[in-house]
Design a protein around this motif. Structure first.
Motif, PDB file in Angstrom:
ATOM      1  N   GLY A 235      -5.441   3.416   2.234  1.00 23.64           N
ATOM      2  CA  GLY A 235      -5.842   2.801   0.970  1.00 23.64           C
ATOM      3  C   GLY A 235      -4.884   3.147  -0.150  1.00 23.64           C
ATOM      4  O   GLY A 235      -4.479   2.272  -0.933  1.00 23.64           O
ATOM      5  N   HIS A 236      -4.512   4.424  -0.233  1.00 22.88           N
ATOM      6  CA  HIS A 236      -3.545   4.829  -1.260  1.00 22.88           C
ATOM      7  C   HIS A 236      -2.185   4.187  -1.006  1.00 22.88           C
ATOM      8  O   HIS A 236      -1.488   3.795  -1.948  1.00 22.88           O
ATOM      9  CB  HIS A 236      -3.401   6.355  -1.274  1.00 22.88           C
ATOM     10  N   LEU A 237      -1.804   4.080   0.261  1.00 26.66           N
ATOM     11  CA  LEU A 237      -0.519   3.449   0.586  1.00 26.66           C
ATOM     12  C   LEU A 237      -0.515   1.969   0.221  1.00 26.66           C
ATOM     13  O   LEU A 237       0.528   1.427  -0.165  1.00 26.66           O
ATOM     14  CB  LEU A 237      -0.214   3.621   2.078  1.00 26.66           C
ATOM     15  N   ALA A 238      -1.664   1.309   0.325  1.00 31.05           N
ATOM     16  CA  ALA A 238      -1.746  -0.104  -0.052  1.00 31.05           C
ATOM     17  C   ALA A 238      -1.463  -0.278  -1.543  1.00 31.05           C
ATOM     18  O   ALA A 238      -0.767  -1.214  -1.952  1.00 31.05           O
ATOM     19  CB  ALA A 238      -3.114  -0.669   0.303  1.00 31.05           C
ATOM     20  N   VAL A 239      -2.002   0.637  -2.361  1.00 32.19           N
ATOM     21  CA  VAL A 239      -1.740   0.579  -3.803  1.00 32.19           C
ATOM     22  C   VAL A 239      -0.263   0.874  -4.071  1.00 32.19           C
ATOM     23  O   VAL A 239       0.390   0.195  -4.876  1.00 32.19           O
ATOM     24  CB  VAL A 239      -2.636   1.578  -4.560  1.00 32.19           C
ATOM     25  N   ALA A 240       0.262   1.886  -3.390  1.00 30.29           N
ATOM     26  CA  ALA A 240       1.676   2.231  -3.557  1.00 30.29           C
ATOM     27  C   ALA A 240       2.572   1.076  -3.131  1.00 30.29           C
ATOM     28  O   ALA A 240       3.590   0.794  -3.770  1.00 30.29           O
ATOM     29  CB  ALA A 240       2.005   3.487  -2.755  1.00 30.29           C
TER      30      ALA A 240
ATOM     31  N   ALA B 134       4.863   2.873   6.682  1.00 30.15           N
ATOM     32  CA  ALA B 134       3.527   2.280   6.547  1.00 30.15           C
ATOM     33  C   ALA B 134       3.398   1.535   5.226  1.00 30.15           C
ATOM     34  O   ALA B 134       2.793   0.455   5.153  1.00 30.15           O
ATOM     35  CB  ALA B 134       2.464   3.375   6.638  1.00 30.15           C
ATOM     36  N   GLN B 135       4.008   2.086   4.182  1.00 27.81           N
ATOM     37  CA  GLN B 135       3.961   1.451   2.858  1.00 27.81           C
ATOM     38  C   GLN B 135       4.656   0.091   2.891  1.00 27.81           C
ATOM     39  O   GLN B 135       4.128  -0.905   2.377  1.00 27.81           O
ATOM     40  CB  GLN B 135       4.633   2.373   1.849  1.00 27.81           C
ATOM     41  N   LEU B 136       5.831   0.021   3.503  1.00 28.34           N
ATOM     42  CA  LEU B 136       6.544  -1.256   3.603  1.00 28.34           C
ATOM     43  C   LEU B 136       5.779  -2.251   4.470  1.00 28.34           C
ATOM     44  O   LEU B 136       5.767  -3.454   4.186  1.00 28.34           O
ATOM     45  CB  LEU B 136       7.940  -1.038   4.173  1.00 28.34           C
ATOM     46  N   LEU B 137       5.139  -1.760   5.514  1.00 27.69           N
ATOM     47  CA  LEU B 137       4.341  -2.639   6.372  1.00 27.69           C
ATOM     48  C   LEU B 137       3.205  -3.277   5.578  1.00 27.69           C
ATOM     49  O   LEU B 137       2.950  -4.490   5.679  1.00 27.69           O
ATOM     50  CB  LEU B 137       3.779  -1.842   7.551  1.00 27.69           C
TER      51      LEU B 137
END
Length: 315
Positions: free
Chosen positions: A90-95, A210-213
């Protein structure tokens, strides 16, 4: 993000009869630093060329697809696993939105109406925005007189680049605002990451992959809603998008990842000060973009101010 540390060889202690392993050959960090500066500096030119044949969202989606592919290959080679836990994702989606999907899209849209040289210089304002935001959002990051002075000098440089004394004559306000908002999005994203993912146990490479994905998924959802399939697939813009993703996003992240591990984040982030110089040179030399005297002069002032904002107490 987590601190990158180099691990020792796990083969165990060497015996008298053992053959010493061949040392892994690596380019000097200065050469990798120069390569990273060139790659990111030319990214604004590649965005401009890409938007000549494709819609901005399509350029951004292609960039993310090819960038994610490079990181996925690196993760597979190093046999790392993607992060676990819904909270982390969830945090990575925001990032992903703040650090990739939003700024990449804003820069692509901005270059429909402003030169790549101006977009590259606007990108250099990120440290200024970061300084201003950290004074409010990060209680441990207290400003000094030097850093506040750097903030003021930097924004004087921005006004010089934009030709404020001429009433911003001949400047596309919307495109420039988009480029400045893109540069603002980066420090907002990093402050968010610092607050939410600083203690994550996964490696920097795994988190970034994961962030780029996730950013790719976000653009894959948005792009079909606002664009249509191009009537023809222009080769040169397509090659620019491939290079922008594979080199300007994927390989650049790996180079930065290695530089931070070897020489530390302070030295690695100095690449920020070379990007607008290279972006300006590339735009003028390759694309034939015009350059008023106020652009390089303002850029120097911006970079000087940005450098001062990075001076820490006691340094």
């Amino acid at each position: 993000m987590t601190t990158v540390t180099a691990s020792r060889d796990a083969a165990g202690p060497a015996s008298a009869s053992s053959v010493p392993p061949h040392p892994r050959v690596r380019l000097d960090w200065r050469l990798r630093f120069a390569a990273l500066s060139l790659i990111w500096g030319f990214s604004f030119l590649l965005i401009k060329v890409g938007t000549d044949g494709y819609a901005p969202f399509q350029v951004t989606l292609g960039r993310l697809v090819f960038g994610t592919a490079v990181l996925a290959a690196a993760i597979a080679v190093k046999r790392e696993r993607l992060p676990r836990g819904a909270r982390t994702w969830g945090h990575l989606a925001v990032a992903a939105f703040l650090l990739n999907a939003l700024p990449f899209s804003l820069f692509a849209y901005s270059e429909l109406t402003i030169p790549s040289t101006l977009a590259g210089i606007c990108n250099a304002t990120s440290p200024l925005w970061g300084m201003a935001l950290s004074m409010v959002a990060l209680s441990e990051d207290r400003p000094t007189r030097v850093r506040v002075a750097g903030l003021g000098i930097g924004f004087i440089g921005v006004l010089t680049v934009l030709g404020a004394w001429q009433g911003f004559h001949g400047l596309d306000a919307t495109g420039t605002a988009m480029a400045l908002l893109a540069s603002l999005s980066y420090p907002i994203g990093w402050i968010y990451v610092r607050r939410t993912l600083a203690g994550a146990g996964e490696s920097h490479l795994s988190l970034t992959g994961a962030q780029l994905l996730l950013a790719t998924v976000q653009l894959a959802v948005v792009t079909p809603l606002f664009t249509s399939v191009p009537p023809s697939f222009s080769l040169v813009p397509l090659l620019a998008i491939v290079a922008l993703g594979a080199l300007g996003t994927g390989l650049a992240v790996l180079l930065q990842y290695g530089l931070v591990a070897e020489v530390g984040p302070t030295t690695a982030q100095m690449v920020t000060y070379f990007i607008p110089v290279i972006a300006t040179a590339a735009g003028v030399a390759v694309l034939g973009e015009s350059l008023a005297w106020s652009t390089p002069v303002g850029a120097v002032i911006v970079l000087a101010g940005a450098a001062l904002t990075q001076v820490r107490r006691g340094a």
